[in-house]
Write an enzyme that holds these catalytic residues in place. Structure first.
Site, PDB file in Angstrom:
ATOM      1  N   ASP A 105      -8.580   4.162  -3.127  1.00  0.00           N
ATOM      2  CA  ASP A 105      -7.602   2.733  -3.157  1.00  0.00           C
ATOM      3  C   ASP A 105      -7.092   1.764  -3.372  1.00  0.00           C
ATOM      4  O   ASP A 105      -8.020   0.810  -3.532  1.00  0.00           O
ATOM      5  CB  ASP A 105      -7.948   2.074  -1.048  1.00  0.00           C
ATOM      6  N   CYS A 140       0.932  -1.469  -0.189  1.00  0.00           N
ATOM      7  CA  CYS A 140       0.356  -0.354  -0.388  1.00  0.00           C
ATOM      8  C   CYS A 140       0.859   0.971  -0.254  1.00  0.00           C
ATOM      9  O   CYS A 140       0.323   1.790  -0.796  1.00  0.00           O
ATOM     10  CB  CYS A 140      -1.058   0.251   1.601  1.00  0.00           C
ATOM     11  N   HIS A 150      -1.850   0.764   7.330  1.00  0.00           N
ATOM     12  CA  HIS A 150      -2.440   0.688   5.788  1.00  0.00           C
ATOM     13  C   HIS A 150      -2.436   2.473   5.325  1.00  0.00           C
ATOM     14  O   HIS A 150      -2.872   3.134   6.275  1.00  0.00           O
ATOM     15  CB  HIS A 150      -3.863   0.657   5.913  1.00  0.00           C
TER      16      HIS A 150
END
Length: 270
Positions: A122, A70, A107
């Site tokens: 995302d 991420c 994250h």
């Protein structure tokens, strides 16, 4: 390469050149990104350097198609969208998987404000992530292909990113709207790929998600997921793992790397 050149090459790789910079553009960027560039923990497990400067991210994710996690995927997207003139905000989230637990913010995602509305974008949450940016509209189920997501708010500061599972909404991660800097993200990135208890340090995780199929590998199991069926295949040898990594996840790994990953993370226990 400068920011403009990297942005142009990235969009060309996704087939998004000369597109109007509207909500549909954002939808297609997230959808195509998660389908093309694999989410994986391979660099972590190989103890490779993982700098987050733009040239390195472009070279790793786009030019070499090596994938990442991420902090790499979502920083690349953040910089590209910022360069294109979108109003973007860094988010740091806690991955909780429907548990009431205290965990670090491991994250990274992006909040985009477009035409007066906020969206959660995302491109780096792996097999359970959304196909498209999610509108920050509380407790409103948002259907995306064969999956349903929503954002809820449990208190004034905490938002929950949720997916519908077996008739109930399941919280994948929580986030707030505080102002985070790149230094904050660097700290979370360091924990996520260096702390001995971090999930990516202990597990081989690889995924790629298209509209039709989710390809997901975790240690010794490969999941081939469609909206009708999930097929789970045990990984029994390094050759099988090597073929999966290179064919299903668009990677270009040497057999020696696959052999190492198999022996350390996928080999069946006797």
């Amino acid at each position: 390469m400068n920011h403009t050149q990297i942005t142009q090459q990235y969009l060309a790789d996704l087939g998004l050149t000369n597109c109007p910079l509207d909500l549909e553009f954002l939808n297609q960027l997230q959808r195509k990104h998660i389908a093309k560039y694999s989410f994986n923990s391979i660099s972590v497990l190989l103890n490779q350097p993982m700098p987050l400067d733009l040239p390195h991210l472009y070279n790793k994710l786009v030019a070499k198609q090596n994938g990442g996690y991420c902090f790499e995927h979502n920083k690349l997207v953040y910089i590209v969208l910022q360069h294109l003139g979108f109003k973007v905000k860094r988010l740091l989230a806690k991955v909780v998987y429907n548990r009431d637990i205290d965990v670090p913010r491991t994250h990274r995602a992006t909040l985009i404000t477009f035409e007066g509305a906020d969206y959660l974008l995302d491109a780096g949450f792996g097999p359970q992530g959304a196909f498209y940016p999610l509108k920050l509209e509380l407790d409103t189920p948002q259907q995306q292909e064969n999956e349903t997501f929503q954002i809820s708010q449990k208190n004034q500061q905490e938002y929950h990113f949720q997916v519908l599972k077996n008739g109930e909404f399941f919280t994948l991660y929580t986030f707030d709207l505080n102002n985070y800097t790149e230094s904050d993200c660097d700290l979370s990135h360091f924990y996520s790929h260096k702390h001995p208890e971090a999930a990516f340090v202990k597990n081989l995780v690889v995924s790629r998600k298209t509209l039709d199929t989710t390809y997901s590998l975790r240690n010794g199991q490969y999941h081939h997921i469609t909206h009708k069926h999930t097929e789970i295949t045990p990984i029994t040898c390094e050759k099988q793992l090597h073929q999966l990594l290179n064919q299903q996840f668009n990677l270009n790994l040497d057999i020696a790397v696959s052999t190492y990953l198999f022996s350390k993370f996928a080999k069946p226990e006797n």
